[in-house]
Design a protein around this motif. Structure first.
Motif, short mmCIF file in Angstrom:
data_model
loop_
_atom_site.label_atom_id
_atom_site.label_comp_id
_atom_site.label_asym_id
_atom_site.label_seq_id
_atom_site.Cartn_x
_atom_site.Cartn_y
_atom_site.Cartn_z
N ASP A 36 9.76 36.70 32.76
CA ASP A 36 11.09 36.11 32.63
C ASP A 36 11.01 34.79 31.86
N THR A 37 11.58 34.81 30.66
CA THR A 37 11.65 33.60 29.84
C THR A 37 13.11 33.17 29.67
N GLY A 38 14.00 33.87 30.36
CA GLY A 38 15.42 33.61 30.19
C GLY A 38 16.06 34.57 29.20
N GLU A 39 15.22 35.27 28.45
CA GLU A 39 15.73 36.25 27.48
C GLU A 39 15.52 37.65 28.03
N CYS A 40 16.28 38.57 27.51
CA CYS A 40 16.16 39.96 27.95
C CYS A 40 14.83 40.55 27.49
N GLY A 65 18.28 44.07 26.17
CA GLY A 65 17.17 44.48 27.02
C GLY A 65 17.59 44.34 28.47
N TYR A 66 16.64 44.01 29.31
CA TYR A 66 16.90 43.92 30.75
C TYR A 66 16.34 42.64 31.32
N ARG A 67 16.97 42.24 32.42
CA ARG A 67 16.48 41.11 33.21
C ARG A 67 16.89 41.34 34.64
N MET A 68 16.26 40.66 35.55
CA MET A 68 16.61 40.79 36.96
C MET A 68 17.99 40.20 37.19
#
Length: 138
Positions: free
Chosen positions: A21-25, A64-67
């Motif tokens: 997790d870098t803040g981007e998807c 993309g995806y992220r939590m």
């Protein structure tokens, strides 16, 4: 009881999203490459996670995806129940199952209850954040 590849991969996907997790998807292609999972199979798993609101999807070139929430809010149990269903070792202990006609005389019922409680105790007390911390400490 055996956890399917779908369940194991779903936990790995959530962990991958937390660790990267870098803040981007994060793109499916990147997760698939890191985890050694086919993109096609990974898309099926992510669809389940997305439908449940565990991940958020963003379309487009930067998509993309992220939590959807903090990794500490997801337990391994939540993810496994989503992909595997009830974790009961026998049908008579499954959520909503009718009472077994033998429950008053079943000598093994207490063993299955203890096993069920032990499994739930583990999977409900380990979060994705815990797994991420274990990974970082290696």
């Amino acid at each position: 009881m055996k956890i399917s590849t779908k369940g194991r991969y779903a936990v790995r996907v959530m962990l991958d999203l937390a660790l990267n997790d870098t803040g981007e998807c994060i793109k499916v292609k990147d997760i698939a490459g890191r985890q050694g999972i086919s993109e096609k199979y990974l898309e099926q798993i992510i669809a389940v996670l997305n439908k449940a609101g565990y991940v958020k999807s963003v379309r487009g070139a930067q998509g993309g995806y992220r939590m959807a929430r903090d990794p500490g809010e997801y337990t391994v149990g939540m993810i496994l129940r989503l992909t595997e269903g009830d974790m009961a070792p026998v049908a008579c202990l499954e959520e909503g199952a009718p009472e077994c006609e033998r429950c008053d005389t079943c000598e093994t019922l207490e063993v299955w209850k203890e096993l069920y409680e032990a499994v739930n105790n583990v999977i409900d007390n380990v979060t994705i954040a815990d797994l991420a911390e274990r990974h970082r400490c290696r």
